[in-house]
Design a protein around this motif. Structure first.
Motif, mmCIF file in Angstrom:
data_model
loop_
_atom_site.group_PDB
_atom_site.id
_atom_site.type_symbol
_atom_site.label_atom_id
_atom_site.label_comp_id
_atom_site.label_asym_id
_atom_site.label_seq_id
_atom_site.Cartn_x
_atom_site.Cartn_y
_atom_site.Cartn_z
ATOM 1 N N GLU A 31 0.791 -0.767 0.164
ATOM 2 C CA GLU A 31 -0.169 0.132 -0.265
ATOM 3 C C GLU A 31 0.492 1.142 -0.127
ATOM 4 O O GLU A 31 1.984 1.852 0.789
ATOM 5 C CB GLU A 31 -0.681 -0.343 1.426
ATOM 6 C CG GLU A 31 -1.603 1.138 1.465
ATOM 7 C CD GLU A 31 -2.463 1.245 2.385
ATOM 8 O OE1 GLU A 31 -3.430 2.557 2.559
ATOM 9 O OE2 GLU A 31 -2.416 -0.009 3.133
ATOM 10 N N GLY A 46 -2.153 11.275 -8.054
ATOM 11 C CA GLY A 46 -2.199 10.254 -7.779
ATOM 12 C C GLY A 46 -2.913 9.011 -8.765
ATOM 13 O O GLY A 46 -2.969 8.110 -9.252
ATOM 14 N N ARG A 50 -1.341 5.817 -9.640
ATOM 15 C CA ARG A 50 -2.136 4.237 -10.631
ATOM 16 C C ARG A 50 -1.855 3.592 -11.950
ATOM 17 O O ARG A 50 -1.465 2.669 -12.276
ATOM 18 C CB ARG A 50 -3.560 4.678 -9.954
ATOM 19 C CG ARG A 50 -3.995 4.965 -8.559
ATOM 20 C CD ARG A 50 -5.425 4.917 -8.414
ATOM 21 N NE ARG A 50 -5.756 5.786 -7.479
ATOM 22 C CZ ARG A 50 -5.743 7.454 -7.124
ATOM 23 N NH1 ARG A 50 -5.789 7.841 -7.260
ATOM 24 N NH2 ARG A 50 -6.147 7.682 -6.412
ATOM 25 N N ARG A 51 -1.656 4.724 -12.352
ATOM 26 C CA ARG A 51 -1.698 4.096 -14.028
ATOM 27 C C ARG A 51 -0.205 3.737 -14.247
ATOM 28 O O ARG A 51 -0.015 2.645 -14.540
ATOM 29 C CB ARG A 51 -1.839 5.027 -15.076
ATOM 30 C CG ARG A 51 -3.175 6.010 -15.104
ATOM 31 C CD ARG A 51 -3.457 5.884 -16.240
ATOM 32 N NE ARG A 51 -2.933 8.334 -16.293
ATOM 33 C CZ ARG A 51 -3.157 8.820 -15.804
ATOM 34 N NH1 ARG A 51 -4.465 8.931 -15.343
ATOM 35 N NH2 ARG A 51 -2.673 10.259 -16.295
ATOM 36 N N ALA A 54 -0.506 -0.170 -13.030
ATOM 37 C CA ALA A 54 -0.980 -1.104 -13.475
ATOM 38 C C ALA A 54 -0.422 -1.255 -14.512
ATOM 39 O O ALA A 54 -0.366 -2.667 -15.200
ATOM 40 C CB ALA A 54 -2.497 -0.089 -13.985
ATOM 41 N N ARG A 61 -1.522 -1.165 -3.900
ATOM 42 C CA ARG A 61 -2.533 -0.443 -4.030
ATOM 43 C C ARG A 61 -2.069 0.795 -4.081
ATOM 44 O O ARG A 61 -1.207 1.491 -3.094
ATOM 45 C CB ARG A 61 -3.633 -0.609 -3.052
ATOM 46 C CG ARG A 61 -5.004 0.308 -2.387
ATOM 47 C CD ARG A 61 -6.278 -0.496 -1.969
ATOM 48 N NE ARG A 61 -5.361 -0.430 -0.215
ATOM 49 C CZ ARG A 61 -5.796 0.407 0.409
ATOM 50 N NH1 ARG A 61 -6.973 1.117 0.658
ATOM 51 N NH2 ARG A 61 -5.859 -0.149 1.363
ATOM 52 N N ILE A 62 -2.693 2.436 -4.587
ATOM 53 C CA ILE A 62 -2.579 3.539 -4.163
ATOM 54 C C ILE A 62 -3.753 3.917 -3.794
ATOM 55 O O ILE A 62 -4.607 4.322 -4.712
ATOM 56 C CB ILE A 62 -2.056 4.200 -5.672
ATOM 57 C CG1 ILE A 62 -0.713 3.561 -6.059
ATOM 58 C CG2 ILE A 62 -1.670 5.991 -4.818
ATOM 59 C CD1 ILE A 62 0.197 3.902 -7.615
ATOM 60 N N THR A 63 -3.419 5.267 -2.591
ATOM 61 C CA THR A 63 -4.430 5.570 -2.282
ATOM 62 C C THR A 63 -3.969 7.594 -1.727
ATOM 63 O O THR A 63 -2.730 7.185 -2.247
ATOM 64 C CB THR A 63 -4.877 5.145 -1.181
ATOM 65 O OG1 THR A 63 -4.209 4.878 -0.039
ATOM 66 C CG2 THR A 63 -5.688 3.754 -0.664
ATOM 67 N N ASP A 285 1.159 6.844 -18.651
ATOM 68 C CA ASP A 285 0.656 5.655 -18.137
ATOM 69 C C ASP A 285 2.264 5.513 -17.405
ATOM 70 O O ASP A 285 2.417 4.218 -17.692
ATOM 71 C CB ASP A 285 0.463 4.530 -18.328
ATOM 72 C CG ASP A 285 0.618 4.108 -19.826
ATOM 73 O OD1 ASP A 285 1.521 4.347 -20.513
ATOM 74 O OD2 ASP A 285 -0.004 3.313 -20.261
#
Length: 421
Positions: A31, A46, A50-51, A54, A61-63, A285
């Motif tokens: 995380e 953010g 995330r891209r 991916a 997980r990125i929050t 990305d």
């Protein structure tokens, strides 16, 4: 493993994200939390983060959050990369010192002191909140001026290590020149943050063959050009100074140059606007090429290496860090923060032994250490007289008339960030 980046809305962050993605076997982040009060920037950064994860198949997980306490809760390590006052404050740091005939720079001289005064109280507040929420978390400080900020953290009893990308930049550069892997290059790196010298370049580790003289002989012109210093200066020194030493070795020349061109802050501000526009593209990305011009090269590799070492997951056994002197350099106080090679592990950092330092370098280090002590006192306790004394002690200032004029300007330009002013 949970990592939190405070200042996660920085345009630097995709460099860090790219490193986490590529080096996930070294640092298996489950995380990653990006914390920043600037909601719009945080959303853009953010989304790109995330891209990137991916695209590279990273399962983590990125929050994102504006809530510091929630963001650091349960974190194994917290990375600090903030800029109090933003690029506008940096623009001031780089310009008003020139009015007094002194270098305008964001990490050294009068501008560096201004940044320290703005930054130290904020970082200490963040660190206290980390300690309340998660006392076992390591704090990795990339926030400038790294030496003073790290010293403030350590003096307050925090589990902190300072990080800079100057050493890893030299390691990568020397590896290319020598035609070897960066992992094969071990630097005899000594000094204070942004005041360092490479006194040896060893192949294979701390006991390896020193090829510094070969580097200077065969590639001295290229190295000197990168540092913007004459090659004969390097030959006379017999070492490779960091590019920040140009502010000391060619002070008047630098002041003249800075007075005739746009500030670096102005360049970076324009770059940041374009980067944020690019980050908003949902098709992007990967980190854009423009980011390399923003600064912070190899920051991600250095951060991954250090976090992995501190958290027990691997990393290089020896890394250049900012840590307590503790007798490593006998001419400096034990509580000074120095930038040297150290063994890194879950219990922290232990500096490697350093051979006797030439007085030519030791004298300047001692002078700047005294300034940093006065600067930290000014940052912690405030007061015009403390600011004046710190400026008077700095070798890039040194004259009382300059110190008086700079003190007035520093306070005037930073009043909104100084609780005592």
């Amino acid at each position: 493993m949970k990592l939190t980046v405070v200042g996660g809305g920085s345009t630097y962050t995709p460099e860090l994200i790219d490193g986490f993605a590529r080096l996930r076997d070294t640092l298996p982040v489950e995380e990653l939390v990006l914390v920043d009060p600037a909601a719009e920037r945080l959303e853009l950064v953010g989304g790109l983060a995330r891209r990137i994860f991916a695209k590279q198949g990273h399962p983590g997980r990125i929050t994102t959050t504006q809530d510091l306490d929630a963001g650091v809760d349960g974190a194994d390590a917290v990375l600090l990369q903030l800029r109090v006052g933003g690029q506008a404050a940096r623009q001031q740091d780089e310009t008003w010192p020139l009015e007094c005939g002194c270098v305008g720079q964001e990490t050294t001289g009068a501008g560096g002191l201004a940044k320290a005064l703005r930054t130290v109280p904020v970082v200490l507040d963040i660190a206290e909140r980390v300690r309340r929420t998660n006392p076992d978390a390591w704090i990795i400080d990339f926030t400038n001026p790294v030496g003073i900020v790290t010293r403030a953290l350590l003096q307050a009893g925090h589990k902190a290590v300072g990080l800079c990308n100057v050493a890893i930049g030299f390691q990568r550069k020397f590896a290319r020149l020598l035609g070897v892997s960066p992992a094969d290059v071990h630097l005899d790196h000594v000094g204070l943050n942004h005041l360092t010298w490479e006194t040896g370049v060893r192949l294979g580790g701390p006991e390896g063959e020193d090829v510094l003289s070969k580097l200077l002989s065969e590639h001295g012109e290229a190295i000197a050009a990168d540092l913007r210093l004459p090659r004969p200066v390097l030959e006379r020194l017999g070492v490779v100074p960091s590019y920040y030493l140009r502010y000391f070795y060619a002070h008047d020349e630098v002041v003249r140059e800075l007075g005739t061109k746009p500030s670096r802050a102005a360049e970076v501000a324009a770059m940041e606007a374009e980067l944020l526009r690019m980050y908003g593209d949902p098709a992007l990305d990967e980190k854009p090429e423009l980011l390399a011009k923003r600064g912070g090269a190899y920051y991600s590799e250095a951060a991954v290496d250090l976090a992995a070492g501190l958290l027990g997951g691997g990393g290089s056994p020896y890394q250049v860090v900012n840590t307590l002197n503790r007798g490593t350099l006998p001419f400096l106080p034990d509580d000074a923060v120095i930038e040297v090679q150290a063994a890194v592990g879950p219990k922290g950092t232990t500096p490697l032994p350093v051979p006797a330092v030439d007085p030519l370098f030791a004298g300047l280090m001692a002078n700047v250490t005294a300034y940093e002590d006065l600067a930290l006192t000014a940052a912690l306790h405030g007061g015009r007289e403390r600011v004046f004394k710190a400026l008077l002690a700095h070798p890039l200032v040194g004259q009382y008339a300059y110190a008086e004029g700079l003190t007035d300007r520093l306070i005037a330009h930073n009043r909104e960030h100084l609780a005592w002013a």
